[in-house]
Structure formats: structure tokens, C-alpha cells
Design an enzyme around this catalytic site. Sequence first.
Site, PDB file in Angstrom:
ATOM      1  N   ASP A 146     -47.376  17.866-115.490  1.00  0.00           N
ATOM      2  CA  ASP A 146     -47.243  17.170-116.768  1.00  0.00           C
ATOM      3  C   ASP A 146     -46.365  15.934-116.571  1.00  0.00           C
ATOM      4  OD1 ASP A 146     -48.624  19.267-117.847  1.00  0.00           O
ATOM      5  OD2 ASP A 146     -46.877  20.241-118.751  1.00  0.00           O
ATOM      6  N   LYS A 188     -57.563  29.937-105.835  1.00  0.00           N
ATOM      7  CA  LYS A 188     -57.488  28.479-105.664  1.00  0.00           C
ATOM      8  C   LYS A 188     -56.621  27.789-106.727  1.00  0.00           C
ATOM      9  CE  LYS A 188     -59.556  26.913-102.746  1.00  0.00           C
ATOM     10  NZ  LYS A 188     -59.175  26.725-101.325  1.00  0.00           N
ATOM     11  N   GLN A 191     -53.152  28.096-105.554  1.00  0.00           N
ATOM     12  CA  GLN A 191     -52.918  27.248-104.377  1.00  0.00           C
ATOM     13  C   GLN A 191     -52.697  25.795-104.789  1.00  0.00           C
ATOM     14  OE1 GLN A 191     -55.728  27.809-101.087  1.00  0.00           O
ATOM     15  NE2 GLN A 191     -56.293  29.790-101.958  1.00  0.00           N
ATOM     16  N   CYS A 380     -33.797  34.402-146.410  1.00  0.00           N
ATOM     17  CA  CYS A 380     -33.649  32.977-146.696  1.00  0.00           C
ATOM     18  C   CYS A 380     -34.459  32.585-147.931  1.00  0.00           C
ATOM     19  CB  CYS A 380     -34.014  32.153-145.466  1.00  0.00           C
ATOM     20  SG  CYS A 380     -33.381  30.447-145.515  1.00  0.00           S
ATOM     21  N   LEU A 381     -35.579  31.894-147.784  1.00  0.00           N
ATOM     22  CA  LEU A 381     -36.412  31.553-148.932  1.00  0.00           C
ATOM     23  C   LEU A 381     -36.889  32.817-149.641  1.00  0.00           C
ATOM     24  CD1 LEU A 381     -37.788  29.166-150.465  1.00  0.00           C
ATOM     25  CD2 LEU A 381     -39.796  29.576-149.035  1.00  0.00           C
ATOM     26  N   GLY A 382     -37.078  33.900-148.883  1.00  0.00           N
ATOM     27  CA  GLY A 382     -37.486  35.170-149.474  1.00  0.00           C
ATOM     28  C   GLY A 382     -36.454  35.714-150.437  1.00  0.00           C
ATOM     29  N   HIS A 519     -30.428  34.852-141.516  1.00  0.00           N
ATOM     30  CA  HIS A 519     -31.555  35.317-140.706  1.00  0.00           C
ATOM     31  C   HIS A 519     -31.114  36.466-139.792  1.00  0.00           C
ATOM     32  CE1 HIS A 519     -34.528  32.150-141.695  1.00  0.00           C
ATOM     33  NE2 HIS A 519     -33.441  31.437-141.938  1.00  0.00           N
ATOM     34  N   GLU A 521     -32.825  38.671-138.340  1.00  0.00           N
ATOM     35  CA  GLU A 521     -33.762  38.931-137.242  1.00  0.00           C
ATOM     36  C   GLU A 521     -33.307  38.290-135.934  1.00  0.00           C
ATOM     37  OE1 GLU A 521     -35.402  35.126-139.204  1.00  0.00           O
ATOM     38  OE2 GLU A 521     -34.322  36.938-139.789  1.00  0.00           O
TER      39      GLU A 521
END
Length: 547
Positions: A146, A188, A191, A380-382, A519, A521
Site C-alpha cells: 500500500d 504463490k 510468496q 450513551c445515546l441509549g 461506555h 463495554e
Amino acid sequence: MARYIFITGGVVSSLGKGLASAALGALLQARGFSVRLRKLDPYLNVDPGTMSPFEHGEVFVTDDGAETDLDLGHYERFTGVAARKTDSVSSGRVYSNVLEKERRGDYLGKTIQVIPHVTNEIKDFIEIGDDEVDFMLCEIGGTVGDIEGLPFFEAIRQFAQERPRGQCIFMHLTLLPYLAASGELKTKPTQHSVKELRSIGLQPDVLVCRSEQIIPEKERAKIALFCNVRPEAVIPAYDLKSIYEAPLAYHQAGLDQAVLDAFQISPAPKPELKVWEDVKDRITTTDGEINVAIVGKYTQLEDAYKSIKEALMHGGMANRVKVNVDWVDAEVFDKGDAAPHLEGYHAILVPGGFGERGTEGKIKAAQFARERKVPYLGICLGMQMAVIEAARNVAKIKDAGSEEFDHEAGKKRFEPVVYHLKEWVQGNYTVTRKETDDKGGTMRLGAYDATLAEGSKVAEVYGTTAIEERHRHRYEVDVKYREQLEACGLTFSGMSPDGRLPEIVEWKDHPWFIGVQFHPELKSKPFAPHPLFADFVRAAVETSRLV
């Protein structure tokens, strides 16, 4: 002085570099070593904070307020080592730093170039905290070849050259595709990937080969020969039923031993893997299952809620149940009845998000959970949508809404029960924000303390009245509505230490209905499930027995 492991990828993206890095970190810990993991991302965004979840998945937030790549979530979940701002950097941040130095005149009038100025900035980042751990694992985002990744590859080449011999190794992940028509695994692509890596001056010491089929010894020997690595350093990586089987699977495949051999660490300390054996047992041996609906707006891409799904799984492990997650698009019932879409679930979770799209559906999900006595966790928004639902339907504040939605629409339509947070306390100083500020890095970010009400459900769940959780938001429930809402039964059971910012709400007369502004989680781990998720799943299990 730390030893460095640089993890790169080739052939295709999404091979699992982050998972392999995290699993290797866990295995090194199991052998008694200390580790830290880092992510170097080639994209030009300064950080992923302003990127759409559809573009980049979730944003993982650290205790010290960095918005980072979701791979740092893997690192934390597998190692338990709290990530920091210094564990994530992008090309955008690197170039921004270089240009700031140039504007200040730090380079004394020199011509600024990728080499040495950009690569030096990357190297300076890599070696932060060099004396703190035994091993530093640095994952390079993207794939070899890249164009945007070339400065990072050049920087780690230089870094390894400048360090004492044997202090840095390179681990490269590749794909071994299986062609059903010919019944062959093709080496390949691997490789050519290694050839590309070697062309920029990097020779892999360990090869991790992703494959859907068993890799025969003959093919491993062929890869070793053509890629110039030892046969025992060609590590197969097969698909697993759960990502939490990865440490045991990689250990069985010999990854940690190959890494220690590359560093010539002998004899290697024996690993202690009881923690991961217990995790695997809790995944594979369950006493039932529950169905949880995640009502969100980015449901087309599960990575947008990666940490939430993992935390639910951790909660399942704590209760020895399988958690089946269904992704429910909140927009589906924005203007209709939520019941046909939510009936039959044992629990409902409404996650965070930004913007008005889908919010009416989230409000209806909160109403359904409140009225039907279904366990509800709003994050949060919940949480904000649960408060708006209570304000509209219980406290009879007809036009209750959020200032966020008025700001988005460009006109006033709601009574702002949720308002734009313009000032808050962070440590020993006051932070101020305006709606016209840049979006990037201007939210209330990172870990903040909260005080829980004695006798509340959350105090019972946490087992304490003092907690610290991670935040990522710029809108807040207005505390001036507290008295009116509490009179209706919605308790503000968690507040900031100064009493100005609501952190947690819960319904008194509900079996399990909790909304949190933070948060949780982000801090859950398979070997240490977050208490909120563990108890949320427990409540869902009780609901399943009543159905």
C-alpha cells in the site's frame, strides 16, 4: 529495554493481524513477560474519531481520552493492559506533528521530507515507554505494498537497523487461498507478499498463514524454502468458532515458541494457560441460551458495535449461557409499532450513536422495554433516549427531545431534556466547548469518576458507590429535569462527583432497566466480564425462564 515485534500483513486486508497480535501478547504474558501493544495506521485522518462507523467500525476510547482503532479493543480484551494515547498513531497525526514542528521552526529551515523527518517521527512514537515492558508489539495497518504504508515500513526498517542485533523481529500474516476446482492450497500469494516485503528491506522471521484448509507439511516446507524462514516459524492460522480460542490455538500451532526462538530466548519459560482454558470452557460448555436485541442505527456493520457484542459474550461466560445477538435497525419502526420487532427477546440493548436518524425507534424500544418489563441497557445515546421516553410518556413533557437534533435540523423543535455539554471538570481544570468547535477530539473523552446512590440497583451491581468509566459524548441529560423525572420513578442513581452531570438512570419499579452515559463495554474482558453486562445477562436469563 524492550524487545520489538512488528506485525505486518499481506495479500488481503482483514486477515486478523489485530487478533494475532492480541493473542501473541496474551501468550507472552502467560510465559511471565510484560507486554504493550501498539497500532500504526496509514490513513490520513488524525484519528478515527470523526470517521463514520460504516467506514471504520467502532471507535475505541482509552482512559486518557484517545479515540483509537478498534484493534486496541482486542489488545485490551486479551491482555488486560489498559491502552493509552501513545498506543495508537495515524499518518494524519504523524504529518500533523511534523508540520507543527516545521511551522514553529524546530527544523531550523531545513527542507522537510518523508525521510528522515516523517520516519523519525514514527520511530519516536514507537519507542515511547521502551523501558516499561519486556515486549512491545507494533501492528502496521493495511497491507504490504500500500502506497500510504511505505513511510511506516521504512521507519520500522530503520528502527530495527538502529537497535542492537536480535532486539527486533518481524511477523507477517498472509493468506493461503484454497482453489476448490483444483483441490489445492496455493502458496504463490504468500510468496509474492513476502517478496514485496523483502523488496523494501524487511525479512519476516515468523510467517502466520491464514487458511480454511489444513496446511500439509509439504506446503509449509515449500513456504519456508521460498520465503526464507525456518519451517517451524511457518504458523498455520485456521478459522475458529470463537476469537477467544485464538491464544490456545496459536500456542498449539507454535507461534509463541517461534517468536521466542527468533529472539533466541532459551530456555523459554513454560506458559500458564489456565485462564484461557477456562475461557474456552465457558464458551463451549453452556447451560442454555438467551436472545438479545441490539437496537441501533449502524446494524449493517457489526464492527460498529464490536465491543458491545464482545461484552455481551463476556456476560454470557459469567453466567455460562450462550448469548444470541440480533441486530435490529431502529429506523424500521421509527414511525411504526416496535412490538412486532421486539417481542420474544429476553433483553434489549440500545447503544450509542450520533445524529437524529433512528432515534424515534430507539425511544420506542425504551418504551417497549419499560412497559413490558424487559431488561434494558441503554448506553450513551441509549440512556438519553430512555430519559426522553420517560419525559414524554411518563412526565408528560410533550416536546421532550435533544438539542443535538435541533442543532442538526437548524431550528428549535424540542424542549431540550438533553443539551449540548459546554463545560465540565476534568482533573483539576474546567473544560469548555462551543457548538462551533471542530468535531475531532472535542467530546467528553476518557475515564471519569461517578458516584452511585446507596441502595440503587447499579450500586448493587458494581458492589461499590465509587466507579470510573470511559466516556465519549458531547450531549448530556439536563440535571434540571431530575426532580420532575424522579417524581415519576426514574431515579438518577449515578452522578458526577460534583453532582452536575447525570451518569446513570434506572427505573425503580422495573426488574432491570439501566441507562448509562458512559461506555462500560470498553472495559469488559473475557476473563473479567464487566459487572453491568454480567448482571444484564443474568436478568435476561431470568426473563427467559418466565417466557
